[in-house]
Design a protein around this motif. Structure first.
Motif, PDB file in Angstrom:
ATOM      1  N   LEU A 154     -33.138  77.554 -18.735  1.00 25.63           N
ATOM      2  CA  LEU A 154     -32.626  77.087 -20.030  1.00 25.63           C
ATOM      3  C   LEU A 154     -32.963  75.611 -20.194  1.00 25.63           C
ATOM      4  O   LEU A 154     -32.823  74.827 -19.238  1.00 25.63           O
ATOM      5  CB  LEU A 154     -31.112  77.313 -20.130  1.00 25.63           C
ATOM      6  CG  LEU A 154     -30.665  78.772 -20.360  1.00 25.63           C
ATOM      7  CD1 LEU A 154     -30.857  79.609 -19.107  1.00 25.63           C
ATOM      8  CD2 LEU A 154     -29.206  78.838 -20.801  1.00 25.63           C
ATOM      9  N   THR A 155     -33.402  75.239 -21.392  1.00 23.38           N
ATOM     10  CA  THR A 155     -33.808  73.858 -21.653  1.00 23.38           C
ATOM     11  C   THR A 155     -33.118  73.324 -22.905  1.00 23.38           C
ATOM     12  O   THR A 155     -32.833  74.069 -23.833  1.00 23.38           O
ATOM     13  CB  THR A 155     -35.336  73.760 -21.889  1.00 23.38           C
ATOM     14  OG1 THR A 155     -35.692  74.563 -23.017  1.00 23.38           O
ATOM     15  CG2 THR A 155     -36.120  74.202 -20.676  1.00 23.38           C
ATOM     16  N   GLU A 156     -32.876  72.025 -22.894  1.00 17.22           N
ATOM     17  CA  GLU A 156     -32.454  71.314 -24.114  1.00 17.22           C
ATOM     18  C   GLU A 156     -33.484  70.220 -24.333  1.00 17.22           C
ATOM     19  O   GLU A 156     -33.734  69.401 -23.435  1.00 17.22           O
ATOM     20  CB  GLU A 156     -31.058  70.709 -23.938  1.00 17.22           C
ATOM     21  CG  GLU A 156     -30.570  70.021 -25.216  1.00 17.22           C
ATOM     22  CD  GLU A 156     -29.176  69.413 -25.069  1.00 17.22           C
ATOM     23  OE1 GLU A 156     -28.679  69.277 -23.936  1.00 17.22           O
ATOM     24  OE2 GLU A 156     -28.602  69.042 -26.113  1.00 17.22           O
ATOM     25  N   HIS A 205     -32.396  68.297 -20.721  1.00 15.65           N
ATOM     26  CA  HIS A 205     -31.735  69.007 -19.622  1.00 15.65           C
ATOM     27  C   HIS A 205     -32.485  70.302 -19.362  1.00 15.65           C
ATOM     28  O   HIS A 205     -32.997  70.934 -20.298  1.00 15.65           O
ATOM     29  CB  HIS A 205     -30.272  69.307 -19.971  1.00 15.65           C
ATOM     30  CG  HIS A 205     -29.440  68.081 -20.140  1.00 15.65           C
ATOM     31  ND1 HIS A 205     -29.062  67.283 -19.076  1.00 15.65           N
ATOM     32  CD2 HIS A 205     -28.948  67.489 -21.256  1.00 15.65           C
ATOM     33  CE1 HIS A 205     -28.353  66.261 -19.534  1.00 15.65           C
ATOM     34  NE2 HIS A 205     -28.274  66.354 -20.843  1.00 15.65           N
ATOM     35  N   ILE A 206     -32.520  70.681 -18.097  1.00 15.10           N
ATOM     36  CA  ILE A 206     -33.143  71.944 -17.704  1.00 15.10           C
ATOM     37  C   ILE A 206     -32.337  72.499 -16.531  1.00 15.10           C
ATOM     38  O   ILE A 206     -31.906  71.750 -15.647  1.00 15.10           O
ATOM     39  CB  ILE A 206     -34.641  71.734 -17.349  1.00 15.10           C
ATOM     40  CG1 ILE A 206     -35.347  73.074 -17.077  1.00 15.10           C
ATOM     41  CG2 ILE A 206     -34.819  70.769 -16.195  1.00 15.10           C
ATOM     42  CD1 ILE A 206     -36.880  72.940 -17.071  1.00 15.10           C
ATOM     43  N   MET A 215     -33.089  74.108 -28.303  1.00 13.27           N
ATOM     44  CA  MET A 215     -32.823  74.634 -26.968  1.00 13.27           C
ATOM     45  C   MET A 215     -33.649  75.906 -26.806  1.00 13.27           C
ATOM     46  O   MET A 215     -33.821  76.673 -27.761  1.00 13.27           O
ATOM     47  CB  MET A 215     -31.333  74.926 -26.739  1.00 13.27           C
ATOM     48  CG  MET A 215     -30.527  73.642 -26.498  1.00 13.27           C
ATOM     49  SD  MET A 215     -28.787  73.928 -26.026  1.00 13.27           S
ATOM     50  CE  MET A 215     -28.963  74.452 -24.302  1.00 13.27           C
ATOM     51  N   GLY A 216     -34.164  76.112 -25.595  1.00 13.99           N
ATOM     52  CA  GLY A 216     -35.018  77.268 -25.366  1.00 13.99           C
ATOM     53  C   GLY A 216     -34.786  77.891 -24.009  1.00 13.99           C
ATOM     54  O   GLY A 216     -34.474  77.199 -23.040  1.00 13.99           O
TER      55      GLY A 216
END
Lengths: 133, 133
Positions: free
Chosen positions: A75-77, A66-67, A95-96
């Motif tokens: 946000l990213t997963e 996900h982004i 996550m980042g």
């Protein structure tokens, strides 16, 4: 280019092991913070950390589940998979957050993960880590 | 109510220790996954985990640094602060993903954090954890 596309391009550069493209995406004042570790400040220092890291990784295959963006903050997963130089396969659930400047460069990168999982996956936990030798 | 507002309301319920409101936000088939631990499935089981957890926490003060949505998927970057029942203060740096159904209920909640930080902050690491006794 919008912030999500900038982050997607950055992740693609990792997946090609394209160090030049990775470094080109970083702002001079970038801060790279793997949350369980100390932050690293400045493009030169961050680039050195990345080069050292990629010296031990034969391939990256980071999957973005996900982004989402809120203005310049992305946000990213992800699941970051690696083939290490010794042939070992590693996968770390991450996550980042990336903060993107108006010129498209990354000014802040924070990755959240479990350090126990990271150590285990990279064979640094004294257990299966025997495979590293 | 849009997915971001649903997640903000859920975090507000935590910050009020409003267990009824927390439970009301969960879908019957919710999966709650603290990534370093095993996932917990179903509203009844998740509610039990949350009630057990809140029995040891006198107060929650979760700060949301960033929140962004992509359709029904909401990504957050937070610092989850707690006052524990024994007076100890704890803070865990977290990113979490929430998936929101069309009816506004949470179907999936995944939180990413460093288990070493969590254990240390909650005094479960055998070190400062002596304060727990």
């Amino acid at each position: 280019m919008d912030p999500i596309k900038q982050v997607e391009a950055f992740i693609s550069a990792w997946n090609r092991c394209d160090i030049a493209q990775i470094e080109a995406a970083l702002d001079e004042a970038v801060i790279y913070h793997n949350i369980p570790l100390e932050p690293v400040s400045g493009k030169a220092a961050v680039a050195e950390v990345i080069r050292d890291f990629l010296a031990g990784a034969a391939a990256c295959n980071w999957e973005t589940h996900h982004i989402a963006a809120n203005g310049p903050v992305v946000l990213t997963e992800r699941t970051d998979r690696f083939t290490l130089a010794n042939g070992r396969e590693a996968a770390v659930r991450v996550m980042g957050t990336f903060e993107i400047a108006a010129d498209g460069l990354i000014t802040y990168w924070r990755d959240y993960f479990d350090s126990v999982e990271m150590m285990r996956e990279f064979g640094m936990d004294g257990g299966d880590g025997a495979a590293l030798t």
